[in-house]
Design an enzyme around this catalytic site. Structure first.
Site, PDB file in Angstrom:
ATOM      1  N   HIS A 156       0.836  -1.196   0.000  1.00  0.00           N
ATOM      2  CA  HIS A 156       0.000   0.000   0.000  1.00  0.00           C
ATOM      3  C   HIS A 156       0.873   1.249   0.000  1.00  0.00           C
ATOM      4  O   HIS A 156       1.806   1.366   0.786  1.00  0.00           O
ATOM      5  CB  HIS A 156      -0.909   0.012   1.231  1.00  0.00           C
ATOM      6  CG  HIS A 156      -2.150  -0.805   1.059  1.00  0.00           C
ATOM      7  ND1 HIS A 156      -3.265  -0.659   1.849  1.00  0.00           N
ATOM      8  CD2 HIS A 156      -2.458  -1.777   0.173  1.00  0.00           C
ATOM      9  CE1 HIS A 156      -4.206  -1.511   1.467  1.00  0.00           C
ATOM     10  NE2 HIS A 156      -3.730  -2.197   0.452  1.00  0.00           N
ATOM     11  N   TYR A 196      -9.783   5.225   7.696  1.00  0.00           N
ATOM     12  CA  TYR A 196     -10.086   5.485   9.102  1.00  0.00           C
ATOM     13  C   TYR A 196     -11.109   6.618   9.126  1.00  0.00           C
ATOM     14  O   TYR A 196     -10.809   7.729   8.663  1.00  0.00           O
ATOM     15  CB  TYR A 196      -8.843   5.909   9.871  1.00  0.00           C
ATOM     16  CG  TYR A 196      -7.748   4.866   9.958  1.00  0.00           C
ATOM     17  CD1 TYR A 196      -7.598   4.082  11.101  1.00  0.00           C
ATOM     18  CD2 TYR A 196      -6.843   4.673   8.916  1.00  0.00           C
ATOM     19  CE1 TYR A 196      -6.590   3.137  11.198  1.00  0.00           C
ATOM     20  CE2 TYR A 196      -5.830   3.729   9.006  1.00  0.00           C
ATOM     21  CZ  TYR A 196      -5.711   2.965  10.143  1.00  0.00           C
ATOM     22  OH  TYR A 196      -4.704   2.024  10.235  1.00  0.00           O
ATOM     23  N   PRO A 215      -5.400  -0.428  18.312  1.00  0.00           N
ATOM     24  CA  PRO A 215      -5.143  -0.850  16.932  1.00  0.00           C
ATOM     25  C   PRO A 215      -5.143   0.291  15.935  1.00  0.00           C
ATOM     26  O   PRO A 215      -4.705   0.104  14.788  1.00  0.00           O
ATOM     27  CB  PRO A 215      -6.273  -1.854  16.650  1.00  0.00           C
ATOM     28  CG  PRO A 215      -7.336  -1.547  17.650  1.00  0.00           C
ATOM     29  CD  PRO A 215      -6.636  -1.017  18.858  1.00  0.00           C
ATOM     30  N   LYS A 236       0.135  -0.592  15.040  1.00  0.00           N
ATOM     31  CA  LYS A 236       1.483  -0.636  15.612  1.00  0.00           C
ATOM     32  C   LYS A 236       1.786  -1.894  16.430  1.00  0.00           C
ATOM     33  O   LYS A 236       2.958  -2.159  16.723  1.00  0.00           O
ATOM     34  CB  LYS A 236       1.697   0.596  16.510  1.00  0.00           C
ATOM     35  CG  LYS A 236       1.755   1.896  15.753  1.00  0.00           C
ATOM     36  CD  LYS A 236       2.970   1.949  14.862  1.00  0.00           C
ATOM     37  CE  LYS A 236       2.751   2.862  13.685  1.00  0.00           C
ATOM     38  NZ  LYS A 236       3.594   2.550  12.553  1.00  0.00           N
ATOM     39  N   TYR A 282       3.381   6.227  10.428  1.00  0.00           N
ATOM     40  CA  TYR A 282       2.604   5.089   9.952  1.00  0.00           C
ATOM     41  C   TYR A 282       3.491   4.005   9.326  1.00  0.00           C
ATOM     42  O   TYR A 282       3.252   2.824   9.549  1.00  0.00           O
ATOM     43  CB  TYR A 282       1.576   5.579   8.929  1.00  0.00           C
ATOM     44  CG  TYR A 282       0.457   4.588   8.655  1.00  0.00           C
ATOM     45  CD1 TYR A 282      -0.614   4.458   9.543  1.00  0.00           C
ATOM     46  CD2 TYR A 282       0.456   3.796   7.512  1.00  0.00           C
ATOM     47  CE1 TYR A 282      -1.647   3.561   9.313  1.00  0.00           C
ATOM     48  CE2 TYR A 282      -0.574   2.890   7.262  1.00  0.00           C
ATOM     49  CZ  TYR A 282      -1.612   2.778   8.164  1.00  0.00           C
ATOM     50  OH  TYR A 282      -2.628   1.879   7.935  1.00  0.00           O
TER      51      TYR A 282
END
Length: 389
Positions: free
Chosen positions: A72, A200, A292, A296, A384
């Site tokens: 991704h 998200y 979550p 991580k 990220y």
């Protein structure tokens, strides 16, 4: 039985550590309270940082991950009808890999016999002894018989509820914890994902996440109160709510299907210090838990394992005790930064029962800033994909 290093826990962190140490020629035994099938049945995270994928490649175990995983280049933050894409590849030059933790564990598990990594499953009543001395050992029960493993070091990779952290005396232990007033209701289904990258979403009804395990298997979550029951959420109700929270564009692309698995997970941030006491070292969920949000958990375990494998290899290969002495501080420095990122993203994207109109306006202002600032997006992208080791 005698060994150089005994590892408690055969989840991904324990198996990854075992493989790294065996690759250096060290003697290792792994003990696990559950069966191999039970370990593989755990449904967990699926977004891997470069740190984690590099360790799999270093071991020569990344072939299936690269063949079946989904690289991704970015992910999305949603707020109502707005979709803010964080282009992590353009901002950092790196990608993340969507590859289920179950599949990574399977790869490590399948490779163990051929690499002479001994794993003892269904080891009950594991107890650690004399961790402050030079000759620690652990005992367990297998097939009704008491067994003992003498080691020079014990590594606790046995999760939040395992015995390793309990072996630290209260006089040296410090625990830091934040329990969030909600959980994530998750559904796993054999349907194509609604979007090719994660979303998200912050919605007035609460948080939602659109994720995936493959191009044909999707993983979705919604925020629910802690007293909610899975039985209160039949599949149709959950799909309806996901369509609302993810927004009209993503919601319209949801493909519905029967749940393969559905569960509610509470959220907490937790850090235990120190991560070393005498000849006992902790790694992964035995020492820290992250929400979550931000993916991580497994990746932090992988960085612990990297530091710990370096420390143990230095000790046995070069007689260097500095890595052992510095392991806890080194690991915790990265852990707290990842805890900060997961906490910030959780605070930004969820609706808290205590939020007032001012708090909500702060969330909107934060998202406005992120949408318009390359610097803000770069900071998010760097965290990220994983901070440097």
């Amino acid at each position: 039985m005698k060994t150089q290093i005994a590892i408690v826990g055969a989840g991904p962190s324990g198996l990854l550590l075992g493989h790294l140490l065996r690759a250096e020629g060290l003697d290792v035994v792994v003990v696990e309270r559950a069966s191999a099938d039970y370990v593989l049945g755990r449904i967990r995270a699926g977004v891997l940082e470069r740190t984690t994928t590099d360790l799999m490649d270093r071991l020569g175990l990344g072939e299936r991950m690269h063949r079946e995983g989904l690289p991704h280049d970015g992910f999305n933050l949603a707020d109502g009808e707005r979709l803010i894409r964080i282009d992590i590849k353009a901002l950092t030059g790196k990608q993340v890999m969507v590859y289920g933790q179950t599949e990574l564990t399977r790869d490590l598990m399948d490779a163990a016999p051929g690499r002479d990594l001994q794993v003892i499953y269904e080891a009950g009543d594991v107890t650690l002894h004399d961790v402050e001395g030079d000759a620690p050992y652990l005992t367990y029960v297998k097939d009704g018989k008491a067994e003992r493993i003498d080691a020079q070091f014990i590594c606790g990779c046995d999760g939040f509820h395992g015995p390793s952290r309990q072996a630290f005396p209260a006089s040296v232990a410090r625990a830091y914890e934040k329990v969030y007033p909600f959980g994530w209701l998750g559904i796993l289904a054999d349907v194509p994902p609604c979007n090719h990258e994660l979303i998200y979403a912050n919605h007035e009804n609460g948080f939602a996440l659109a994720s995936m395990r493959s191009e044909t298997r999707s993983r979705y979550y919604i925020q629910v109160p802690l007293d909610e029951k899975v039985e209160d959420w039949p599949d149709d109700r959950l799909w309806d709510e996901l369509a609302v929270r993810l927004g009209p564009e993503a919601g319209a692309r949801i493909t519905r299907g029967p749940a393969l698995e559905k569960s509610i997970a509470p959220l907490r941030s937790f850090v235990f210090e120190p991560m070393r006491h005498g000849r006992l070292m902790l790694a992964g969920d035995s020492a820290h838990i992250v929400p979550p949000t931000g993916a991580k958990g497994l990746n932090l375990a992988a960085s612990d394992v990297y530091y710990l494998s370096e420390a143990l290899t230095g000790y046995f290969r070069r007689g260097d005790n500095d890595g052992i002495a510095g392991y806890s501080d080194r690991a915790l420095a990265r852990i707290w930064k990842s805890e900060r990122f997961s906490w910030q993203l959780t605070m930004l994207m969820h609706r808290f029962p205590s939020n007032d109109p001012f708090d909500r306006r702060m969330q909107v202002a934060d998202l406005d800033y992120i949408a318009s600032s390359v610097a803000a997006q770069t900071t998010i992208a760097e965290n990220y994909v994983g901070l440097p080791l």
